[in-house]
Design a protein around this motif. Structure first.
Motif, PDB file in Angstrom:
ATOM      1  N   ALA A 136      29.657 -62.605  27.292  1.00  0.00           N
ATOM      2  CA  ALA A 136      30.842 -61.838  27.671  1.00  0.00           C
ATOM      3  C   ALA A 136      31.436 -61.097  26.479  1.00  0.00           C
ATOM      4  O   ALA A 136      31.850 -59.935  26.606  1.00  0.00           O
ATOM      5  N   GLU A 137      31.489 -61.742  25.333  1.00  0.00           N
ATOM      6  CA  GLU A 137      32.067 -61.090  24.158  1.00  0.00           C
ATOM      7  C   GLU A 137      31.257 -59.851  23.770  1.00  0.00           C
ATOM      8  O   GLU A 137      31.830 -58.828  23.370  1.00  0.00           O
ATOM      9  N   GLU A 138      29.937 -59.935  23.910  1.00  0.00           N
ATOM     10  CA  GLU A 138      29.114 -58.763  23.600  1.00  0.00           C
ATOM     11  C   GLU A 138      29.277 -57.680  24.664  1.00  0.00           C
ATOM     12  O   GLU A 138      29.376 -56.486  24.339  1.00  0.00           O
ATOM     13  N   LEU A 139      29.295 -58.071  25.940  1.00  0.00           N
ATOM     14  CA  LEU A 139      29.494 -57.086  27.002  1.00  0.00           C
ATOM     15  C   LEU A 139      30.854 -56.411  26.862  1.00  0.00           C
ATOM     16  O   LEU A 139      30.972 -55.187  27.039  1.00  0.00           O
ATOM     17  N   HIS A 140      31.873 -57.196  26.564  1.00  0.00           N
ATOM     18  CA  HIS A 140      33.221 -56.640  26.393  1.00  0.00           C
ATOM     19  C   HIS A 140      33.238 -55.630  25.246  1.00  0.00           C
ATOM     20  O   HIS A 140      33.851 -54.550  25.362  1.00  0.00           O
ATOM     21  N   ALA A 141      32.574 -55.946  24.157  1.00  0.00           N
ATOM     22  CA  ALA A 141      32.523 -55.027  23.020  1.00  0.00           C
ATOM     23  C   ALA A 141      31.810 -53.728  23.385  1.00  0.00           C
ATOM     24  O   ALA A 141      32.156 -52.652  22.888  1.00  0.00           O
ATOM     25  N   ALA A 142      30.819 -53.827  24.278  1.00  0.00           N
ATOM     26  CA  ALA A 142      30.089 -52.631  24.697  1.00  0.00           C
ATOM     27  C   ALA A 142      30.899 -51.774  25.658  1.00  0.00           C
ATOM     28  O   ALA A 142      30.614 -50.575  25.817  1.00  0.00           O
ATOM     29  N   GLY A 143      31.882 -52.382  26.336  1.00  0.00           N
ATOM     30  CA  GLY A 143      32.721 -51.618  27.252  1.00  0.00           C
ATOM     31  C   GLY A 143      32.689 -52.093  28.685  1.00  0.00           C
ATOM     32  O   GLY A 143      33.311 -51.472  29.554  1.00  0.00           O
ATOM     33  N   PHE A 144      32.013 -53.190  28.959  1.00  0.00           N
ATOM     34  CA  PHE A 144      31.957 -53.724  30.319  1.00  0.00           C
ATOM     35  C   PHE A 144      33.136 -54.679  30.551  1.00  0.00           C
ATOM     36  O   PHE A 144      33.542 -55.416  29.653  1.00  0.00           O
ATOM     37  N   PRO A 182      42.320 -48.248  35.025  1.00  0.00           N
ATOM     38  CA  PRO A 182      41.055 -48.506  34.337  1.00  0.00           C
ATOM     39  C   PRO A 182      39.952 -48.783  35.342  1.00  0.00           C
ATOM     40  O   PRO A 182      40.191 -49.381  36.390  1.00  0.00           O
ATOM     41  N   PRO A 183      38.733 -48.348  35.058  1.00  0.00           N
ATOM     42  CA  PRO A 183      37.650 -48.524  36.020  1.00  0.00           C
ATOM     43  C   PRO A 183      37.001 -49.895  35.897  1.00  0.00           C
ATOM     44  O   PRO A 183      37.074 -50.557  34.855  1.00  0.00           O
ATOM     45  N   PHE A 184      36.378 -50.333  36.974  1.00  0.00           N
ATOM     46  CA  PHE A 184      35.364 -51.365  36.847  1.00  0.00           C
ATOM     47  C   PHE A 184      34.164 -50.735  36.145  1.00  0.00           C
ATOM     48  O   PHE A 184      33.686 -49.673  36.557  1.00  0.00           O
ATOM     49  N   ILE A 185      33.672 -51.366  35.098  1.00  0.00           N
ATOM     50  CA  ILE A 185      32.385 -50.986  34.504  1.00  0.00           C
ATOM     51  C   ILE A 185      31.549 -52.263  34.534  1.00  0.00           C
ATOM     52  O   ILE A 185      31.780 -53.192  33.752  1.00  0.00           O
ATOM     53  N   GLY A 186      30.646 -52.338  35.489  1.00  0.00           N
ATOM     54  CA  GLY A 186      29.950 -53.583  35.764  1.00  0.00           C
ATOM     55  C   GLY A 186      28.446 -53.472  35.666  1.00  0.00           C
ATOM     56  O   GLY A 186      27.877 -52.369  35.618  1.00  0.00           O
ATOM     57  N   LEU A 187      27.806 -54.619  35.637  1.00  0.00           N
ATOM     58  CA  LEU A 187      26.349 -54.725  35.607  1.00  0.00           C
ATOM     59  C   LEU A 187      25.961 -56.139  36.005  1.00  0.00           C
ATOM     60  O   LEU A 187      26.817 -57.016  36.134  1.00  0.00           O
ATOM     61  N   ASP A 188      24.655 -56.345  36.220  1.00  0.00           N
ATOM     62  CA  ASP A 188      24.104 -57.679  36.462  1.00  0.00           C
ATOM     63  C   ASP A 188      23.476 -58.178  35.164  1.00  0.00           C
ATOM     64  O   ASP A 188      22.353 -57.780  34.821  1.00  0.00           O
ATOM     65  N   LEU A 237      33.105 -56.294  33.843  1.00  0.00           N
ATOM     66  CA  LEU A 237      32.675 -56.999  35.045  1.00  0.00           C
ATOM     67  C   LEU A 237      31.192 -57.328  34.940  1.00  0.00           C
ATOM     68  O   LEU A 237      30.371 -56.444  34.672  1.00  0.00           O
ATOM     69  N   ASN A 238      30.873 -58.601  35.118  1.00  0.00           N
ATOM     70  CA  ASN A 238      29.479 -59.037  35.176  1.00  0.00           C
ATOM     71  C   ASN A 238      29.243 -59.674  36.535  1.00  0.00           C
ATOM     72  O   ASN A 238      29.916 -60.646  36.895  1.00  0.00           O
ATOM     73  N   PHE A 239      28.303 -59.136  37.295  1.00  0.00           N
ATOM     74  CA  PHE A 239      27.985 -59.693  38.607  1.00  0.00           C
ATOM     75  C   PHE A 239      27.135 -60.951  38.420  1.00  0.00           C
ATOM     76  O   PHE A 239      25.935 -60.979  38.704  1.00  0.00           O
ATOM     77  N   ALA A 240      27.766 -61.974  37.941  1.00  0.00           N
ATOM     78  CA  ALA A 240      27.151 -63.270  37.680  1.00  0.00           C
ATOM     79  C   ALA A 240      28.296 -64.277  37.594  1.00  0.00           C
ATOM     80  O   ALA A 240      29.428 -63.907  37.244  1.00  0.00           O
TER      81      ALA A 240
END
Length: 379
Positions: free
Chosen positions: A114-122, A69-75, A124-127
């Motif tokens: 995090a729950e919203e980012l996870h639902a979107a497909g991320f 599985p890939p890292f899918i990250g953002l800030d 990794l959060n650079f924070a």
């Protein structure tokens, strides 16, 4: 086993890239599919609306090889560094969260994001930013820091990390070993910290020590020289910083990312491919090359070539690849279909939390700094 991977695939797991187009190019998806990339970092330019964000995360996951599985990250820090469009929850700046004095609120806020980012497909959060806001002339940190007090940065940072990871997203403490007391923007030039080791132990390092003890999944290096640790060598390229201090002394066991190797603090002095090799040798596990796909290809080729002729470097790549893949397998991206995602984002609990944070921000007196910082300055 990571050690059984073809060398090109092993080294590919150490490269996370970005792309300039709104959605991933065929070239980027092909590289990801072949195992020559470990994932992607997305910016506002890639996330103009929720539909695009959803398509992109699905496309990245679909392209990744089975079992990798890939890292899918953002800030998605909050405040002036937040990449996702509405209606995704956007927190106020870390300084405002810190001024609430409420550890429970910080933890709940991070978990909700995090729950919203996870639902979107991320995954990794650079924070969070773990830098201490100790220099009012700092052009890049400022209100991205929780406080000028190292102990409170540590406490708030740990709460944010725990909430983020409870919500299914890898947190990333940045920028090690501390970017708070600089007056130079590392996007533009190489900053230098002249403090002695005692000062570092008192101010810069406590939040990172606390994050390591709390099990933060990842950290990010700072592109700056710390004279007391390794004179003349940027922390990202320094074994004394990345391995001796962070691994050996502090005991960090997670994934260590470089900051973007395209930033001028590094790229003005080193070719990106040379910097990538040096950073992995120093103890970083994943290099970020955030926009230039040609540069990503050169980085990958340089890592493979160096590993072919240097058995010690190949062993270092195996160690790094093992950490990288373990984190992604523990927190795989699982994007919801767009309709389900929109329903998830229409959460009364999240909206109530945003109202509470907005009220807290108003009471704390949020700073007014519209300048865009982070690795996408001006974009």
């Amino acid at each position: 086993m990571v050690s059984d991977l073809e060398l090109a695939v092993l080294c590919g797991q150490l490269v996370v890239g970005g792309f300039r187009s709104t959605e991933p190019s065929k070239r980027f998806l092909d590289e990801l599919s072949a195992g020559r990339r470990g994932g992607a970092i997305l910016f506002r330019r890639n996330l103009p609306d929720l539909a695009t964000a959803s398509r992109t995360c699905h496309a990245l996951l679909d392209a990744a090889p089975s079992g990798m599985p890939p890292f899918i990250g953002l800030d998605q820090e909050g405040g002036r560094v937040a990449r996702m469009p509405a209606p995704v929850l956007k927190l106020p700046a870390a300084r405002v969260l810190g001024q609430t004095g409420d550890i429970g609120l910080i933890r709940r806020a991070a978990r909700a994001v995090a729950e919203e980012l996870h639902a979107a497909g991320f995954n990794l959060n650079f924070a969070p930013v773990l830098d201490v806001d100790s220099n009012p002339r700092n052009p890049v940190i400022g209100d991205r820091s929780f406080s000028h007090d190292p102990a409170w940065v540590a406490a708030a940072g740990v709460a944010f990390i725990e909430g983020m990871q409870e919500g299914g997203v890898l947190a990333c403490g940045k920028h090690f070993p501390g970017h708070g007391d600089t007056d130079t923007d590392s996007h533009l030039a190489l900053p230098r910290l002249a403090h002695d080791r005692a000062r570092l132990d008192d101010i810069e390092l406590p939040p990172f020590r606390a994050a390591a003890r709390a099990g933060v999944a990842s950290m990010m290096t700072a592109h700056l020289v710390v004279d007391a640790l390794d004179p003349g060598v940027p922390a990202t390229l320094s074994r004394a910083v990345c391995t001796d201090l962070l691994r050996g002394e502090i005991g960090f066991e997670g994934v260590l990312f470089t900051d973007d190797l395209e930033m001028a603090a590094i790229s003005a002095l080193h070719r990106v491919e040379d910097a990538a090799v040096a950073s992995i040798a120093a103890g970083c596990d994943v290099v970020l090359v955030c926009s230039d796909e040609d540069a990503q290809a050169r980085v990958h080729a340089a890592l493979v070539a160096h590993a072919e002729r240097d058995s010690a470097f190949r062993a270092r790549c195996t160690e790094a690849g093992t950490r990288s893949l373990a984190a992604r397998r523990r927190y795989p991206p699982r994007p919801l279909p767009e309709n389900a995602l929109r329903a998830k984002l229409d959460s009364a609990e999240a909206r109530a939390l945003l109202d509470a944070l907005t009220a807290g921000a108003s009471q704390a007196g949020q700073g007014n700094d519209p300048t865009e910082h982070g690795r996408e300055a001006g974009a």
